[in-house]
Write a protein that holds these residues in place. Structure first.
Motif, PDB file in Angstrom:
ATOM      1  N   LEU A  53       0.821  -1.217   0.000  1.00  0.00           N
ATOM      2  CA  LEU A  53       0.000   0.000   0.000  1.00  0.00           C
ATOM      3  C   LEU A  53       0.846   1.254   0.000  1.00  0.00           C
ATOM      4  O   LEU A  53       0.312   2.367   0.136  1.00  0.00           O
ATOM      5  N   PHE A  54       2.194   1.088  -0.147  1.00  0.00           N
ATOM      6  CA  PHE A  54       3.077   2.251  -0.093  1.00  0.00           C
ATOM      7  C   PHE A  54       3.885   2.364  -1.388  1.00  0.00           C
ATOM      8  O   PHE A  54       3.885   1.461  -2.221  1.00  0.00           O
ATOM      9  N   ASP A  55       4.553   3.490  -1.552  1.00  0.00           N
ATOM     10  CA  ASP A  55       5.290   3.765  -2.786  1.00  0.00           C
ATOM     11  C   ASP A  55       6.524   2.858  -2.898  1.00  0.00           C
ATOM     12  O   ASP A  55       6.784   2.043  -2.009  1.00  0.00           O
ATOM     13  N   VAL A  62       0.057   4.973  -0.845  1.00  0.00           N
ATOM     14  CA  VAL A  62      -0.508   5.151  -2.190  1.00  0.00           C
ATOM     15  C   VAL A  62      -1.788   4.344  -2.381  1.00  0.00           C
ATOM     16  O   VAL A  62      -2.311   4.264  -3.493  1.00  0.00           O
ATOM     17  N   GLY A  63      -2.269   3.716  -1.318  1.00  0.00           N
ATOM     18  CA  GLY A  63      -3.523   2.966  -1.413  1.00  0.00           C
ATOM     19  C   GLY A  63      -3.398   1.735  -2.306  1.00  0.00           C
ATOM     20  O   GLY A  63      -2.414   0.989  -2.249  1.00  0.00           O
ATOM     21  N   TYR A  69      -2.485  -0.738 -11.090  1.00  0.00           N
ATOM     22  CA  TYR A  69      -1.494  -0.812 -12.173  1.00  0.00           C
ATOM     23  C   TYR A  69      -1.364  -2.251 -12.682  1.00  0.00           C
ATOM     24  O   TYR A  69      -1.372  -2.501 -13.897  1.00  0.00           O
ATOM     25  N   LEU A  70      -1.244  -3.188 -11.751  1.00  0.00           N
ATOM     26  CA  LEU A  70      -1.039  -4.588 -12.160  1.00  0.00           C
ATOM     27  C   LEU A  70      -2.231  -5.143 -12.918  1.00  0.00           C
ATOM     28  O   LEU A  70      -2.060  -5.968 -13.821  1.00  0.00           O
ATOM     29  N   LEU A  71      -3.419  -4.692 -12.575  1.00  0.00           N
ATOM     30  CA  LEU A  71      -4.623  -5.253 -13.190  1.00  0.00           C
ATOM     31  C   LEU A  71      -5.058  -4.528 -14.459  1.00  0.00           C
ATOM     32  O   LEU A  71      -5.983  -4.980 -15.138  1.00  0.00           O
ATOM     33  N   THR A  72      -4.389  -3.410 -14.776  1.00  0.00           N
ATOM     34  CA  THR A  72      -4.815  -2.647 -15.958  1.00  0.00           C
ATOM     35  C   THR A  72      -3.703  -2.420 -16.976  1.00  0.00           C
ATOM     36  O   THR A  72      -3.994  -2.134 -18.128  1.00  0.00           O
ATOM     37  N   HIS A  73      -2.429  -2.534 -16.547  1.00  0.00           N
ATOM     38  CA  HIS A  73      -1.324  -2.265 -17.473  1.00  0.00           C
ATOM     39  C   HIS A  73      -1.166  -3.428 -18.449  1.00  0.00           C
ATOM     40  O   HIS A  73      -1.245  -4.596 -18.050  1.00  0.00           O
ATOM     41  N   GLY A 275       6.930  -1.690  -3.266  1.00  0.00           N
ATOM     42  CA  GLY A 275       5.473  -1.661  -3.162  1.00  0.00           C
ATOM     43  C   GLY A 275       4.816  -2.542  -4.211  1.00  0.00           C
ATOM     44  O   GLY A 275       3.926  -3.341  -3.901  1.00  0.00           O
ATOM     45  N   ARG A 276       5.253  -2.395  -5.465  1.00  0.00           N
ATOM     46  CA  ARG A 276       4.632  -3.189  -6.529  1.00  0.00           C
ATOM     47  C   ARG A 276       5.004  -4.665  -6.395  1.00  0.00           C
ATOM     48  O   ARG A 276       4.185  -5.544  -6.666  1.00  0.00           O
ATOM     49  N   ALA A 277       6.252  -4.948  -5.995  1.00  0.00           N
ATOM     50  CA  ALA A 277       6.650  -6.344  -5.773  1.00  0.00           C
ATOM     51  C   ALA A 277       5.788  -6.974  -4.680  1.00  0.00           C
ATOM     52  O   ALA A 277       5.364  -8.132  -4.794  1.00  0.00           O
ATOM     53  N   SER A 278       5.496  -6.209  -3.632  1.00  0.00           N
ATOM     54  CA  SER A 278       4.645  -6.730  -2.557  1.00  0.00           C
ATOM     55  C   SER A 278       3.234  -6.970  -3.061  1.00  0.00           C
ATOM     56  O   SER A 278       2.578  -7.950  -2.665  1.00  0.00           O
TER      57      SER A 278
END
Length: 304
Positions: A53-55, A62-63, A69-73, A275-278
């Motif tokens: 949930l963080f940058d 960052v919620g 991002y992962l579900l739309t990119h 954050g994205r890896a998590s």
């Protein structure tokens, strides 16, 4: 409880102060295991969920933006598609091959040797298996001699050599073939054990009733093997969701072959985006937990 009978273990007594401090001894035995689970399983899972949930540097909230991002990119949607291909193709091919080989090897004289040969890839590390298949898929232009086994067979049969690793039409299938080669031995051994557990009297009774071998397989053997096949399938589905070694060694996720576990590694150690890896790790965990619950429920049902 009858009057005068001794209180049962763990049952509350009439004295409030005694009831407050009384503890079932079973909890004392469970406490070390519960503490280990909390430290090594629950805390990392909750910490990963928190970090997602963080940058990238875990400094600013960052919620759910990483999940969005992962579900739309487009690039990450391709990753989900590849994992879905692994889940469907790898699982079905491995289960079918394991079942087929278990039934066939059960009929031959040198059953143990045949099973050992099929099981050998499971004894090889997945990294070594990936290196082996990289050599199997080596590509040379048509004017050169092919040193890769697969392209050597293709050109011998009159075809054109194919860049199995980099050709986006074939490369995911090529990786799944390598994964199937590794795991078929596991499916063979487990299904074969289930096959041995079917009483011979049932098979003989079916023959006496006039059933041929095909009818015996579809109407007797396959239904009785269903619990074993479910166990094998669930195990393979979990492995297909977390597949990493083969993809990392053979393509590093390039040429549209990336999968979730490799994407998590890249986000963490190549891009430094914690954050994205998590978030990828949480999605992987969310995909695997229902399968684990299904396995546990089935195991409990068999125990009762």
């Amino acid at each position: 409880m009858p009057e005068g009978a001794p209180p049962q273990r763990g049952a509350p007594s009439g004295d409030p102060s005694e009831r407050r401090f009384r503890l079932d001894p079973a909890w004392l035995y469970l406490a070390p295991a519960a503490a280990l689970l909390g430290v090594y399983l629950l805390y990392p899972a909750l910490s990963t969920l928190y970090m997602s949930l963080f940058d990238p540097r875990s400094g600013q909230y960052v919620g759910l933006s990483h999940y969005a991002y992962l579900l739309t990119h487009r690039e990450t949607i391709l990753v989900f598609r590849n994992n879905l291909m692994w889940l469907l193709l790898f699982t079905s091919a491995t289960v079918v091959l394991g079942l087929l080989l278990a039934v066939l090897t059960n009929q031959v004289r040198y059953e143990a040797i045949a099973k050992a040969i099929v099981f050998v890839p499971m004894a090889v590390s997945f990294t070594a298996a990936a290196v082996i298949w990289r050599f199997m898929y080596v590509f040379q232009p048509a004017r050169f001699d092919q040193i890769g086994v697969v392209n050597a067979i293709v050109t011998t049969l009159g075809g054109q050599p194919v860049a199995w690793i980099s050709n986006t039409t074939y490369n995911n299938f090529a990786l799944i073939v390598a994964g199937t080669w590794i795991w078929t031995g596991f499916a063979l051994v487990v299904v074969s054990a289930g096959l041995k557990g079917i009483p011979a009297e049932i098979i003989e009774a079916a023959r006496v009733d006039g059933a041929n071998e095909r009818q015996i397989f579809w109407n007797v053997i396959l239904p009785m093997l269903q619990p074993v096949i479910v166990v094998v399938a669930v195990t393979l589905v979990i492995n297909s969701l977390k597949v990493f070694d083969l993809v990392y060694v053979m393509t590093f996720g390039n040429f549209n072959t990336d999968v979730l576990a490799n994407r998590m590694f890249k986000e963490m150690f190549t891009f430094g985006n914690f954050g994205r890896a998590s978030a990828v790790a949480v999605i992987l965990l969310a995909g695997i937990l229902p399968l684990m619950a299904l396995n546990i429920r089935r195991f409990r049902r068999e125990q009762t």
